[in-house]
Design a protein around this motif. Structure first.
Motif, PDB file in Angstrom:
ATOM      1  N   LYS A  27       0.775  -1.162   0.059  1.00 38.76           N
ATOM      2  CA  LYS A  27      -0.169   0.014   0.070  1.00 38.76           C
ATOM      3  C   LYS A  27       0.694   1.280  -0.047  1.00 38.76           C
ATOM      4  O   LYS A  27       1.543   1.534   0.802  1.00 38.76           O
ATOM      5  CB  LYS A  27      -0.713   0.205   1.200  1.00 38.76           C
ATOM      6  CG  LYS A  27      -2.173  -0.913   1.243  1.00 38.76           C
ATOM      7  CD  LYS A  27      -3.205  -0.515   1.682  1.00 38.76           C
ATOM      8  CE  LYS A  27      -4.331  -1.216   1.593  1.00 38.76           C
ATOM      9  NZ  LYS A  27      -4.411  -2.906   1.887  1.00 38.76           N
ATOM     10  N   VAL A  28       0.784   1.895  -1.136  1.00 36.32           N
ATOM     11  CA  VAL A  28       1.742   3.266  -0.947  1.00 36.32           C
ATOM     12  C   VAL A  28       0.794   4.372  -1.711  1.00 36.32           C
ATOM     13  O   VAL A  28      -0.062   4.083  -2.426  1.00 36.32           O
ATOM     14  CB  VAL A  28       2.822   3.158  -2.084  1.00 36.32           C
ATOM     15  CG1 VAL A  28       4.195   2.410  -1.187  1.00 36.32           C
ATOM     16  CG2 VAL A  28       2.624   2.544  -3.224  1.00 36.32           C
ATOM     17  N   SER A  29       1.016   5.549  -1.213  1.00 41.53           N
ATOM     18  CA  SER A  29       0.184   6.665  -1.651  1.00 41.53           C
ATOM     19  C   SER A  29       0.457   7.081  -2.974  1.00 41.53           C
ATOM     20  O   SER A  29       1.537   6.643  -3.848  1.00 41.53           O
ATOM     21  CB  SER A  29       0.489   7.742  -0.580  1.00 41.53           C
ATOM     22  OG  SER A  29       1.695   8.330  -1.054  1.00 41.53           O
ATOM     23  N   PRO A  30      -0.601   7.592  -3.733  1.00 39.00           N
ATOM     24  CA  PRO A  30      -0.234   8.175  -5.170  1.00 39.00           C
ATOM     25  C   PRO A  30       0.902   8.949  -5.196  1.00 39.00           C
ATOM     26  O   PRO A  30       1.558   8.918  -6.316  1.00 39.00           O
ATOM     27  CB  PRO A  30      -1.512   8.828  -5.519  1.00 39.00           C
ATOM     28  CG  PRO A  30      -2.691   8.276  -4.566  1.00 39.00           C
ATOM     29  CD  PRO A  30      -2.079   7.843  -3.259  1.00 39.00           C
ATOM     30  N   GLU A  31       1.114   9.732  -4.281  1.00 35.64           N
ATOM     31  CA  GLU A  31       2.231  10.856  -4.287  1.00 35.64           C
ATOM     32  C   GLU A  31       3.637  10.009  -4.274  1.00 35.64           C
ATOM     33  O   GLU A  31       4.412  10.440  -5.157  1.00 35.64           O
ATOM     34  CB  GLU A  31       2.152  11.629  -3.191  1.00 35.64           C
ATOM     35  CG  GLU A  31       0.975  12.707  -2.910  1.00 35.64           C
ATOM     36  CD  GLU A  31      -0.027  12.073  -2.423  1.00 35.64           C
ATOM     37  OE1 GLU A  31      -0.039  11.160  -1.271  1.00 35.64           O
ATOM     38  OE2 GLU A  31      -1.437  12.210  -2.653  1.00 35.64           O
ATOM     39  N   THR A  32       3.743   9.008  -3.503  1.00 38.99           N
ATOM     40  CA  THR A  32       4.975   8.385  -3.395  1.00 38.99           C
ATOM     41  C   THR A  32       5.043   7.647  -5.046  1.00 38.99           C
ATOM     42  O   THR A  32       6.025   7.528  -5.302  1.00 38.99           O
ATOM     43  CB  THR A  32       4.753   7.091  -2.276  1.00 38.99           C
ATOM     44  OG1 THR A  32       4.215   7.763  -1.204  1.00 38.99           O
ATOM     45  CG2 THR A  32       5.977   6.364  -2.139  1.00 38.99           C
ATOM     46  N   ILE A  33       4.107   7.000  -5.494  1.00 36.73           N
ATOM     47  CA  ILE A  33       4.232   6.566  -6.924  1.00 36.73           C
ATOM     48  C   ILE A  33       4.642   7.547  -7.817  1.00 36.73           C
ATOM     49  O   ILE A  33       5.591   7.366  -8.510  1.00 36.73           O
ATOM     50  CB  ILE A  33       2.837   5.931  -7.285  1.00 36.73           C
ATOM     51  CG1 ILE A  33       2.684   4.661  -6.414  1.00 36.73           C
ATOM     52  CG2 ILE A  33       2.808   5.591  -8.694  1.00 36.73           C
ATOM     53  CD1 ILE A  33       1.549   3.779  -6.771  1.00 36.73           C
TER      54      ILE A  33
END
Lengths: 456, 364
Positions: free
Chosen positions: A303-309
Motif C-alpha cells: 500500500k503506497v500513496s499516489p504521491e509516492t508513486i
C-alpha cells in the motif's frame, strides 16, 4: 489478480454498458457489432469480451473502441483494458485449471517454490506486462508470435537496455505457447547454451546436446550478446538456428543491442538475426512508469500513496527493475512502520543509493548541445549564436526540446544556455519540436535517437 | 556460358525481374539475378525468398550454362549501353565479361548453386483468369490493403474462389474494397488464400491488356504464369476476417456522382482538412452536396456540387484520403454513393460487381 466475477454477475454489467453504447451508435451498428458479444471476465484491470470471430475484434478496435471505452468508464467509473477473445478459442479461457496446461508452474507459485525446470518465471505473463508507447511494438510482435508461432515473424529479435522487459516477454511467449498447444518450448540464456555446449564436448555427448535443441518447436534464447567472441559456440548455434528455421520452428532472441552492433558476432549470424523482425524496447515514459508501479504495488500487495508513486516514477527513469526495487523498499518501510506513509524526505533517504545512481546519469545542457551539434554537423557555437537559417535553427530547437525534457533546468536557464534567449523562445521550440514529432516520423526518430544516446 | 542478345530485349527482361530484389538484403545472393542460358533462351530469375520472378528472353546461345550477377548493377549497365547486340561471357569463376560496341565491362558474380530454387508446385489447384480483368480487380482493391504489421492477415488481398466466382477483398479496418470476377472451376477447387502486398504489386506490374494468366494455388504458396513469365509467392497464413459482416444493409439514399468532378472537388477541399481531425464533411440538401473542411487557426474550404438528391437534409464526414482512393482507381464516369445515416458506413458502387465500404468519422 482479483477473482474474476461469475457469468451471472457479468450479465447486468454488460447490459448497462450496452445501454450506454446504444446512445452513441446507430441501431444497425449495434445489432451488427455488439448484440452477439458477451462479457466473460472482469477484474480490476481488464475486461474481456467474447466475440464470434476476428472481424468483430478488428472492426470494433479500429472504429468503436473509444465509444466502448467511454461506455465502460461510465458504467464502472473506472478504466479497464479491453480484451477480446474469439468464441472458438474462448471455451478454454474461463476454466483455466481444467485446460490442458502442461507445466503446473503456470499457477501462481508459492513463495518457496523452486524455479520451474525450464528456467522461466511463471509470473512473467503477457497480462503482467505493462504496455506503453515505449514497448508497444515489441509487445505486439511477441503476442503475434505467441498466437501463431513460426508463421508471422521468424526469427523475432527483441533488444533493449537492462531491465526493460526482454526476459519478461520471452517468458510470456514461452508460457503462452506452452499453454495453448503441445509444443516443445525450450528457453535458455546464451550463457547456458555455451556451458552446455562445452560440457557436451568434454563428455562426448554432442548428439544428445544437439537433439535437445534441434528438436524444439519453439526456441527462446536470452541475452544472445554473450555469444560474442565464442567462435565454436557461434558455429554450433548457427547450425541449430538453420535446422530450426528450415523446419519452420519459431526462434525468438533477445539482446541488449541490435544484431549489427554486437561486436565479434559472425556476419552470417547477424544477417540471420536480422532476417525476421527486429523490435526495440525503449525506456518507459512517465505514464508507463506510473502504470507499472501501480500494477506492481497491487501485485505485491503493497500500500503506497499516489504521491509516492508519482515521486518514484519521476525520479527513477532508467529501468523497470530498479523501479521495482525502489517500490519494494518503500513497501517494506511502510509495512514495518505500521502503514504510516513516509514523507518525501524519508523516501529520499531510503533510496539514497538508487537516486544517487540515477543522478549520476544526470545530463547537462552542454552535453546535449554537443551531441546535437555533432549529429546535425553544425558548429557548437551555432547552438548559442544569433544566426537563424533553418539548418541551424531546427537543431537548436531540438537541443532546447531535449534540454527541457531531460534536465530539470528552468525555461529561462535553458534560454540563457542557448545564447541568452528568453523563456518564450524555449517554450516555442519545445512545442514546435513536439508538434513535428507527432506529424513527422523522421523528426521523431531523430529525437528519440538523440534521447537514447544521451540517456544511455 | 556465352550468349548474345539485343540490348532492348535484355533490358526489358531485367526490368521485369529486378523489382523483387530488395535493396537492403542480408544475403548477398538475393541481390543477384540468376541467368540460365539454354535452348535459345536466357531465363532470368530473382527472389527475396518470399516472392520470386522468372522470365525468359530469346537469345543466341553459344555455350549454355548458368550464373548469378548483381541485378541492379547489371540493369544499370545494360540501360546505358548503346543500342546494339550485347555479348556476355562467363568464365568458370563466375566473372562476366560484357561487350557491346566499343564498351567493355567485367563484373563479379556468384555461383548458381547458391541461388535458392523457386518452389515446386505439386497437387496445385489451377485457375485461368483474364489478364486485364485481374489487373483491373487488383487496381480496384489494392489501395485498401492494411499496412499495419501487427495485423498481418490484412497485409494482402484475399482471393476467395467459391461457386464459380473469385472474390477479391482488401481491408484495413476502416474501409473495405471488394471485387467479384466470374471464373469457371470445379467445386473441388474452391479455396481461400491471402496474397501478400509485395506479390500483389509485382502482379499488377506484370499483367497486360490481353491474354490469360494461369494461377496455381499450392500448399502455402501461389504462382502466376503470364506469357513466359512466372511469379511465385508465399501466402499469408491465417484466417481472413469474415468481411461479409461489414457490408451494410439496404441504403436509404443513393446519390449518383460524376466521378471525376466529385474527386476533384473532394481533393480541393481536403487541402484545408487538418491533419488531426482529417475529415471532409458532405452536407446533403435538395439537389446539392456541399463538401466542406476546416482547420482551426488555419481556415476553411467549401465547394458545392449539383446532384439529383431528394432525401432529407443531413451530413456525414469521411477521411478525405479514403474517400478519394477508390475514385482514383475506378475507370467509370459515374459512381453511386449509398448512405443510410450519418453514423453508418457509406458504400461506393459501380455498375459492375464492386463495392467499397467506408466508415464515417464522427462529426463533433
Amino acid at each position: 489478480m482479483d477473482k474474476p466475477l461469475k457469468n451471472a454477475d457479468l450479465k447486468p454489467i454488460w447490459a448497462a454498458i450496452t445501454k450506454a453504447l446504444k446512445a452513441d451508435v446507430s441501431g444497425d451498428t449495434y445489432n451488427r457489432w455488439f448484440k452477439d458479444i458477451a462479457l466473460v471476465e472482469l477484474d480490476a484491470t481488464q475486461l474481456t469480451l467474447r466475440v464470434p470471430n476476428n472481424i468483430y475484434q478488428l472492426w470494433i478496435e479500429t472504429n468503436y473502441i473509444s465509444l466502448l471505452r467511454a461506455a465502460v468508464l461510465l458504467v464502472l467509473q473506472d478504466m479497464r483494458e479491453i480484451r477480446f477473445v474469439l468464441a472458438d478459442a474462448a471455451e478454454h479461457v474461463p476454466d483455466e485449471p481444467a485446460a490442458p496446461l502442461p507445466p503446473k508452474s503456470l499457477e501462481v507459485v508459492p513463495e518457496t517454490a523452486e524455479p520451474p525446470a525450464n528456467g522461466m518465471n511463471p509470473r512473467n505473463t503477457f497480462d503482467a506486462f505493462v504496455v506503453g508507447t515505449n514497448n508497444q511494438f515489441a509487445q505486439a510482435a511477441c503476442k503475434a508470435v505467441a498466437d501463431s508461432p513460426a508463421k508471422t515473424y521468424n526469427p523475432l529479435f527483441i533488444y533493449g537496455g537492462v531491465g526493460l522487459g526482454k526476459t519478461h516477454l520471452l517468458h510470456a511467449i514461452g508460457y503462452a505457447i506452452a499453454a495453448k498447444k503441445k509444443s516443445k518450448v525450450v528457453y535458455i540464456t546464451s550463457e547456458t547454451f555455451t556451458n552446455e555446449f562445452i560440457d557436451a564436448i568434454q563428455n562426448n555427448s554432442l548428439v544428445k546436446f544437439r537433439k535437445r535443441y534441434r528438436q524444439a518447436d519453439v526456441l527462446l534464447i536470452d541475452d544472445i550478446q554473450f555469444l560474442a567472441d565464442k567462435g565454436r559456440t557461434q558455429e554450433e548455434f548457427f547450425h541449430t538456428f538453420n535446422t530450426l528455421f528450415d523446419g519452420h520452428k519459431q526462434i525468438v532472441l533477445s539482446s541488449d543491442r541490435p544484431p549489427a552492433e554486437i561486436a565479434n558476432l559472425e556476419t552470417r549470424l547477424v544477417s540471420r538475426f536480422e532476417w525476421g523482425l527486429t523490435a526495440e524496447l525503449q525506456a518507459p515514459d512517465i505514464e508507463t512508469r506510473t502504470a507499472i508501479l501501480r500494477k506492481k504495488a497491487q501485485g505485491m500487495g503493497i500500500k503506497v500513496s499516489p504521491e509516492t508513486i508519482v515521486f518514484l516514477a519521476e525520479r527513477i527513469r532508467s529501468n523497470v527493475r530498479r523501479l521495482e526495487g525502489a517500490l519494494m523498499r518503500v513497501g517494506s518501510y511502510v509495512s514495518l512502520n505500521e502503514g504510516r506513509a513516509p514523507t518525501p524526505e524519508r523516501i529520499e533517504h531510503l533510496l539514497r543509493d538508487i537516486l544517487h545512481e540515477e543522478a549520476r546519469r544526470a545530463i547537462t545542457i552542454d552535453q546535449i548541445q554537443r551531441r546535437v551539434a555533432e549529429h546535425f554537423d553544425v558548429r557548437l557555437a551555432d547552438m548559442t549564436s544569433k544566426r537563424r537559417p533553418a539548418n541551424i535553427a531546427f537543431p537548436r530547437q531540438i537541443a532546447m526540446y531535449l534540454a527541457r525534457e531531460l534536465t530539470k533546468t528552468s525555461l529561462s536557464e535553458i534560454g540563457d544556455a542557448f545564447g541568452g534567449r528568453d523563456h518564450g523562445t524555449v517554450l516555442h521550440a519545445h512545442r514546435l519540436v513536439k508538434d513535428r514529432m507527432q506529424k513527422d516520423d523522421k523528426t521523431r526518430s531523430v529525437v528519440s535517437f538523440l534521447d537514447n544516446q544521451l540517456t544511455r | 556460358m556465352k550468349f548474345s542478345v539485343s540490348k532492348e530485349k535484355f533490358l526489358a527482361g531485367l526490368q521485369t525481374v529486378q523489382n523483387v530484389v530488395s535493396t537492403r538484403t542480408t544475403l548477398p545472393i538475393l541481390s543477384n539475378v540468376l541467368l540460365r542460358a539454354e535452348d535459345g533462351k536466357v531465363r532470368l530469375t530473382t527472389t527475396d525468398l518470399d516472392v520470386g520472378v522468372s522470365g525468359g528472353i530469346d537469345a543466341q546461345i553459344e555455350k549454355p550454362g548458368a550464373t548469378t550477377l548483381p541485378a541492379r548493377r547489371l540493369a544499370n549497365i545494360v540501360r546505358e549501353l548503346p543500342a546494339a547486340e550485347v555479348e556476355i561471357e562467363i568464365d568458370s569463376k563466375n566473372v562476366a565479361s560484357i561487350r557491346c560496341g566499343q564498351s567493355f565491362f567485367k563484373i563479379l558474380g556468384l555461383p548458381e548453386e547458391e541461388f535458392p530454387p523457386l518452389p515446386k508446385f505439386e497437387d496445385a489447384k489451377t485457375f485461368t483468369l483474364n489478364q486485364q480483368a485481374l489487373r483491373d480487380a487488383l487496381k480496384k482493391t489494392s489501395y485498401a490493403i492494411s499496412t499495419d504489421e501487427t495485423r498481418y492477415v490484412l497485409n494482402g488481398i484475399l482471393f476467395s474462389f467459391k461457386e464459380n466466382k473469385l472474390t477479391m477483398v482488401a481491408t484495413d479496418g476502416r474501409r473495405l474494397a471488394l471485387v467479384d470476377l466470374e471464373v469457371e472451376f470445379p467445386r473441388s477447387q474452391e479455396v481461400e488464400i491471402i496474397v501478400p502486398t509485395k506479390c500483389v504489386t509485382e502482379l499488377g506490374r506484370l499483367l497486360g491488356d490481353e491474354g490469360d494468366v494461369k494461377m496455381s494455388v499450392g500448399e502455402n504458396q501461389v504462382a502466376f504464369e503470364i506469357g513466359g513469365t512466372l511469379l511465385v509467392s508465399k501466402l499469408i497464413e491465417g484466417n481472413y476476417p469474415n468481411y461479409r459482416q461489414v457490408i451494410p444493409g439496404e441504403a436509404k439514399e443513393r446519390i449518383t456522382l460524376e466521378r471525376e468532378m466529385f474527386l476533384n472537388a473532394v481533393h480541393r477541399v481536403s487541402l484545408l482538412s487538418s491533419e488531426k481531425s482529417n475529415s471532409v464533411k458532405l452536407v446533403f440538401s435538395k439537389n446539392n452536396i456541399e463538401i466542406a473542411a476546416n482547420t482551426p487557426d488555419v481556415g476553411e474550404a467549401r465547394e458545392s456540387l449539383a446532384v439529383a438528391y431528394k432525401g432529407r437534409d443531413f451530413s456525414i464526414a469521411f477521411n478525405p484520403e479514403f474517400l478519394q482512393a477508390p475514385l482514383r482507381a475506378l475507370p467509370n464516369d459515374e459512381v453511386f454513393l449509398d448512405l443510410i445515416d450519418e453514423m453508418s458506413p457509406g458504400v461506393i458502387k459501380i455498375q459492375s460487381p464492386f463495392l467499397y465500404v467506408l466508415m464515417p468519422m464522427r462529426i463533433s
